[in-house]
Design an enzyme around this catalytic site. Structure first.
Site, mmCIF file in Angstrom:
data_model
loop_
_atom_site.group_PDB
_atom_site.id
_atom_site.type_symbol
_atom_site.label_atom_id
_atom_site.label_comp_id
_atom_site.label_asym_id
_atom_site.label_seq_id
_atom_site.Cartn_x
_atom_site.Cartn_y
_atom_site.Cartn_z
ATOM 1 C CG HIS A 164 -1.163 2.488 -6.412
ATOM 2 N ND1 HIS A 164 -1.168 1.571 -5.382
ATOM 3 C CD2 HIS A 164 -1.361 3.694 -5.828
ATOM 4 C CE1 HIS A 164 -1.362 2.191 -4.231
ATOM 5 N NE2 HIS A 164 -1.495 3.489 -4.472
ATOM 6 C CE LYS A 194 1.076 5.873 5.902
ATOM 7 N NZ LYS A 194 0.793 6.221 4.529
ATOM 8 N NE ARG A 227 -8.352 6.939 -3.878
ATOM 9 C CZ ARG A 227 -7.791 6.594 -2.754
ATOM 10 N NH1 ARG A 227 -7.535 5.336 -2.516
ATOM 11 N NH2 ARG A 227 -7.481 7.491 -1.841
ATOM 12 C CB SER A 281 -2.641 0.692 0.134
ATOM 13 O OG SER A 281 -2.103 1.019 -1.119
HETATM 14 O O1 PNS Z 1 0.180 7.213 -1.205
HETATM 15 P P1 PNS Z 1 0.071 8.398 -0.291
HETATM 16 O O2 PNS Z 1 0.342 7.980 1.146
HETATM 17 O O3 PNS Z 1 -1.231 9.139 -0.449
HETATM 18 O O4 PNS Z 1 1.250 9.420 -0.722
HETATM 19 C C1 PNS Z 1 1.463 10.632 -0.032
HETATM 20 C C2 PNS Z 1 2.809 11.265 -0.411
HETATM 21 C C3 PNS Z 1 3.932 10.292 -0.223
HETATM 22 C C4 PNS Z 1 2.770 11.712 -1.860
HETATM 23 C C5 PNS Z 1 2.996 12.532 0.503
HETATM 24 O O5 PNS Z 1 2.788 12.164 1.818
HETATM 25 C C6 PNS Z 1 4.363 13.180 0.362
HETATM 26 O O6 PNS Z 1 4.715 13.714 -0.667
HETATM 27 N N1 PNS Z 1 5.155 13.127 1.446
HETATM 28 C C7 PNS Z 1 6.489 13.670 1.488
HETATM 29 C C8 PNS Z 1 6.576 14.827 2.484
HETATM 30 C C9 PNS Z 1 6.174 16.145 1.845
HETATM 31 O O7 PNS Z 1 6.707 16.556 0.828
HETATM 32 N N2 PNS Z 1 5.188 16.832 2.452
HETATM 33 C C10 PNS Z 1 4.764 18.147 1.987
HETATM 34 C C11 PNS Z 1 3.585 18.056 1.047
HETATM 35 S S1 PNS Z 1 2.111 17.727 1.957
#
Ligand code: PNS
Length: 161
Positions: free
Chosen positions: A16, A40, A89, A127
C-alpha cells in the site's frame, strides 16, 4: 488532480505504502480512504487503522487519511473527487478490480478508476497474508513498517484474533 486511494488497510503494508508514495509524486493530493465496514471482521478498529496510517504517512504533505462508509461513489462525490486509484498486483486481482470499477462507473458515470501496477517485490503481499504469517509467528518485518508489526504482535498476544 486529487485522487482517492480506498481500501480496508487492515493493516497497511509496504505494498500500500509504495502505491501511496508513487501517487503522491504523480498527483497534487492523495486521500487514503479507509472503509469503515462494521459487518466485516477486521483485526484493527477503524480508529487504530487511521492512527497507523497517519503515523506511517506523516512525512507526506499531500496525503490525507480519511474514513468512509457506504458506497465509495457517494463518498467520492461528497469529497468532490472523481478519480480512484487501485493497485493491481497480479492477474488474480484483475477480475474483482474490473468488476468494482465497472459497478462504480455504472453508478456514477464520471468516476474513473486508475490502476497502478504494484512493484514486483510487493506483488505477493496482502494484509491477509501478513496477518496469517504473524499469527503463526513468522517474520513480517519486510512486509509492514515497524510500528504496524508492533501493533500486530500486540493484537495477536492479546488474543484478539
Ligand atoms: O482493501 P480492499 O478490501 O480491497 O478495498 C475494497 C474497497 C474498500 C475499495 C471496496 O470494498 C469498496 O469500495 N467498498 C465500499 C462499498 C462500495 O462502494 N461497493 C460498490 C463497489 S463494488
Amino acid at each position: 488532480m486529487v485522487v482517492i486511494y480506498p481500501g480496508s488497510f487492515d493493516p497497511v503494508t509496504y505494498g500500500h505504502l509504495d502505491i501511496i508514495d508513487r501517487c503522491s509524486k504523480k498527483f497534487d493530493k492523495v486521500i487514503v480512504s479507509i472503509l469503515n465496514n462494521t459487518s466485516k471482521k477486521n483485526m484493527f478498529t477503524i480508529e487504530e487503522r487511521v492512527q497507523l496510517l497517519e503515523k506511517v504517512l506523516e512525512k507526506y504533505d499531500n496525503v490525507e487519511v480519511d474514513t468512509f462508509s457506504g458506497l465509495l461513489v457517494d463518498y467520492a462525490r461528497q469529497k468532490g473527487c472523481s478519480t480512484m486509484i487501485r493497485g493491481l498486483r497480479a492477474v488474480s486481482d484483475f477480475e474483482y478490480e474490473m468488476q468494482m470499477a465497472l459497478v462504480n462507473k455504472k453508478l456514477v458515470d464520471d468516476i474513473e478508476t486508475l490502476f497502478m501496477v504494484s512493484r514486483g517485490r510487493y506483488a505477493y503481499l496482502s494484509s491477509s497474508i501478513v496477518k496469517e504469517v504473524a499469527i503463526f509467528g513468522g517474520d513480517i518485518s519486510c512486509f509492514v513498517p515497524e510500528i504496524v508489526e508492533k501493533e500486530l504482535r500486540k493484537k495477536i498476544k492479546g488474543g484478539n484474533e
